[in-house]
Structure formats: C-alpha cells, structure tokens
Design a protein around this motif. Sequence first.
Motif, PDB file in Angstrom:
ATOM      1  N   ALA A  56       0.839  -1.200   0.000  1.00  0.00           N
ATOM      2  CA  ALA A  56       0.000   0.000   0.000  1.00  0.00           C
ATOM      3  C   ALA A  56       0.875   1.251   0.000  1.00  0.00           C
ATOM      4  O   ALA A  56       0.611   2.211  -0.732  1.00  0.00           O
ATOM      5  N   PHE A  57       1.941   1.236   0.790  1.00  0.00           N
ATOM      6  CA  PHE A  57       2.867   2.365   0.842  1.00  0.00           C
ATOM      7  C   PHE A  57       3.476   2.619  -0.533  1.00  0.00           C
ATOM      8  O   PHE A  57       3.551   3.766  -0.991  1.00  0.00           O
ATOM      9  N   GLN A  58       3.875   1.554  -1.217  1.00  0.00           N
ATOM     10  CA  GLN A  58       4.484   1.697  -2.544  1.00  0.00           C
ATOM     11  C   GLN A  58       3.495   2.312  -3.533  1.00  0.00           C
ATOM     12  O   GLN A  58       3.842   3.232  -4.278  1.00  0.00           O
ATOM     13  N   VAL A  59       2.266   1.821  -3.536  1.00  0.00           N
ATOM     14  CA  VAL A  59       1.249   2.336  -4.458  1.00  0.00           C
ATOM     15  C   VAL A  59       0.982   3.814  -4.181  1.00  0.00           C
ATOM     16  O   VAL A  59       0.945   4.644  -5.100  1.00  0.00           O
ATOM     17  N   LEU A  60       0.808   4.150  -2.913  1.00  0.00           N
ATOM     18  CA  LEU A  60       0.478   5.539  -2.560  1.00  0.00           C
ATOM     19  C   LEU A  60       1.652   6.482  -2.811  1.00  0.00           C
ATOM     20  O   LEU A  60       1.453   7.610  -3.275  1.00  0.00           O
ATOM     21  N   LEU A  76      -4.685   8.528   2.957  1.00  0.00           N
ATOM     22  CA  LEU A  76      -4.488   7.087   3.073  1.00  0.00           C
ATOM     23  C   LEU A  76      -3.021   6.759   3.348  1.00  0.00           C
ATOM     24  O   LEU A  76      -2.719   5.827   4.098  1.00  0.00           O
ATOM     25  N   LEU A  77      -2.110   7.532   2.776  1.00  0.00           N
ATOM     26  CA  LEU A  77      -0.692   7.330   3.071  1.00  0.00           C
ATOM     27  C   LEU A  77      -0.417   7.610   4.543  1.00  0.00           C
ATOM     28  O   LEU A  77       0.351   6.893   5.187  1.00  0.00           O
ATOM     29  N   LEU A  78      -1.061   8.631   5.091  1.00  0.00           N
ATOM     30  CA  LEU A  78      -0.899   8.942   6.511  1.00  0.00           C
ATOM     31  C   LEU A  78      -1.351   7.754   7.367  1.00  0.00           C
ATOM     32  O   LEU A  78      -0.674   7.381   8.333  1.00  0.00           O
ATOM     33  N   GLN A  79      -2.472   7.168   7.012  1.00  0.00           N
ATOM     34  CA  GLN A  79      -2.973   5.992   7.725  1.00  0.00           C
ATOM     35  C   GLN A  79      -1.989   4.832   7.591  1.00  0.00           C
ATOM     36  O   GLN A  79      -1.705   4.134   8.564  1.00  0.00           O
ATOM     37  N   THR A  80      -1.440   4.653   6.409  1.00  0.00           N
ATOM     38  CA  THR A  80      -0.467   3.583   6.170  1.00  0.00           C
ATOM     39  C   THR A  80       0.791   3.798   6.996  1.00  0.00           C
ATOM     40  O   THR A  80       1.328   2.854   7.589  1.00  0.00           O
ATOM     41  N   LEU A  81       1.253   5.036   7.062  1.00  0.00           N
ATOM     42  CA  LEU A  81       2.436   5.344   7.870  1.00  0.00           C
ATOM     43  C   LEU A  81       2.187   5.055   9.343  1.00  0.00           C
ATOM     44  O   LEU A  81       3.078   4.597  10.060  1.00  0.00           O
ATOM     45  N   ILE A  87       7.149   6.966  12.388  1.00  0.00           N
ATOM     46  CA  ILE A  87       6.884   8.220  13.100  1.00  0.00           C
ATOM     47  C   ILE A  87       7.413   9.433  12.341  1.00  0.00           C
ATOM     48  O   ILE A  87       6.679  10.403  12.154  1.00  0.00           O
ATOM     49  N   PRO A  88       8.657   9.427  11.855  1.00  0.00           N
ATOM     50  CA  PRO A  88       9.125  10.602  11.105  1.00  0.00           C
ATOM     51  C   PRO A  88       8.292  10.866   9.850  1.00  0.00           C
ATOM     52  O   PRO A  88       7.958  12.011   9.542  1.00  0.00           O
ATOM     53  N   GLY A  89       7.952   9.808   9.131  1.00  0.00           N
ATOM     54  CA  GLY A  89       7.144   9.961   7.926  1.00  0.00           C
ATOM     55  C   GLY A  89       5.759  10.495   8.240  1.00  0.00           C
ATOM     56  O   GLY A  89       5.231  11.363   7.532  1.00  0.00           O
TER      57      GLY A  89
END
Length: 128
Positions: A56-60, A76-81, A87-89
């Motif tokens: 999911a991270f790669q796709v986003l 959605l990337l925030l949710q994935t992180l 934490i930094p991301g």
Amino acid sequence: MLGLAKILADKVQTSQECGLLSHRLSPWRYVPPRERLIDPIGEAEVFLAYGKRREAFQVLSHTLRCEPDNLEAKMLLLQTLAYLRDIPGYCKLARELAPQLSGQPSWHTICTAGQELAPYEPLFMYQA
C-alpha cells in the motif's frame, strides 16, 4: 538446489537486460495502478485490508509522485504510515497537511493517531 535457483535467476536477469522478456512477464517490475487501469486508492485500500502495508505504501508513494495534490492519497498514506509506525514519515506528512485540514474532523483523527505515535510532537496537541 540453491545453486539451480541462482542460475535461473541470473538467466532471467540477463534476458531482461537484453530485452528478451517482456516487462509484462517480469514479476519484479512495478507497474503503477493507473497503467493497469486500476484506481490506486482502491488498490491501496485492498492491500491495507489484507495487511499488506508495504505494498500500500508503494502504491500511494508512486501515486503522490505523479499526483502531488491528491488529498485522498495523502490521507491514506498517513494511515499507512501509522500502521507501519513510521513516526518521522507520519509527522512530516501531517505537518504538510496541517494548514489544509486544521479545524476539520479529519485533523482530529490525525492528531489522535499522532499523539499515540509521537506524544512529544507539539503538532498533535489539541487546542483548548
């Protein structure tokens, strides 16, 4: 047996470098969802539903390189992180989204997750 696998892998790599194998046959080449006529947000949501957070991270990430203003992909990337406990991301992306989302219900959700991930981060402190 391991030697045979290495020999086969070397032959496949050589064939790919020479252009003998189509990129469609190569399982190692990332093909973006839009090139496959798939909605990247939907694909990332499916990956997350099955616990495939890296995928999911790669796709986003790829989607945001091509569509930097895609708010849905950023959320959605925030949710994935958060799932990845990056934490930094998470903090970096939340800082980027803060001016746009401050005062909205989604910002409250971001702050709640942010306080769990980074309780020391002033960005996630609630305003009284």
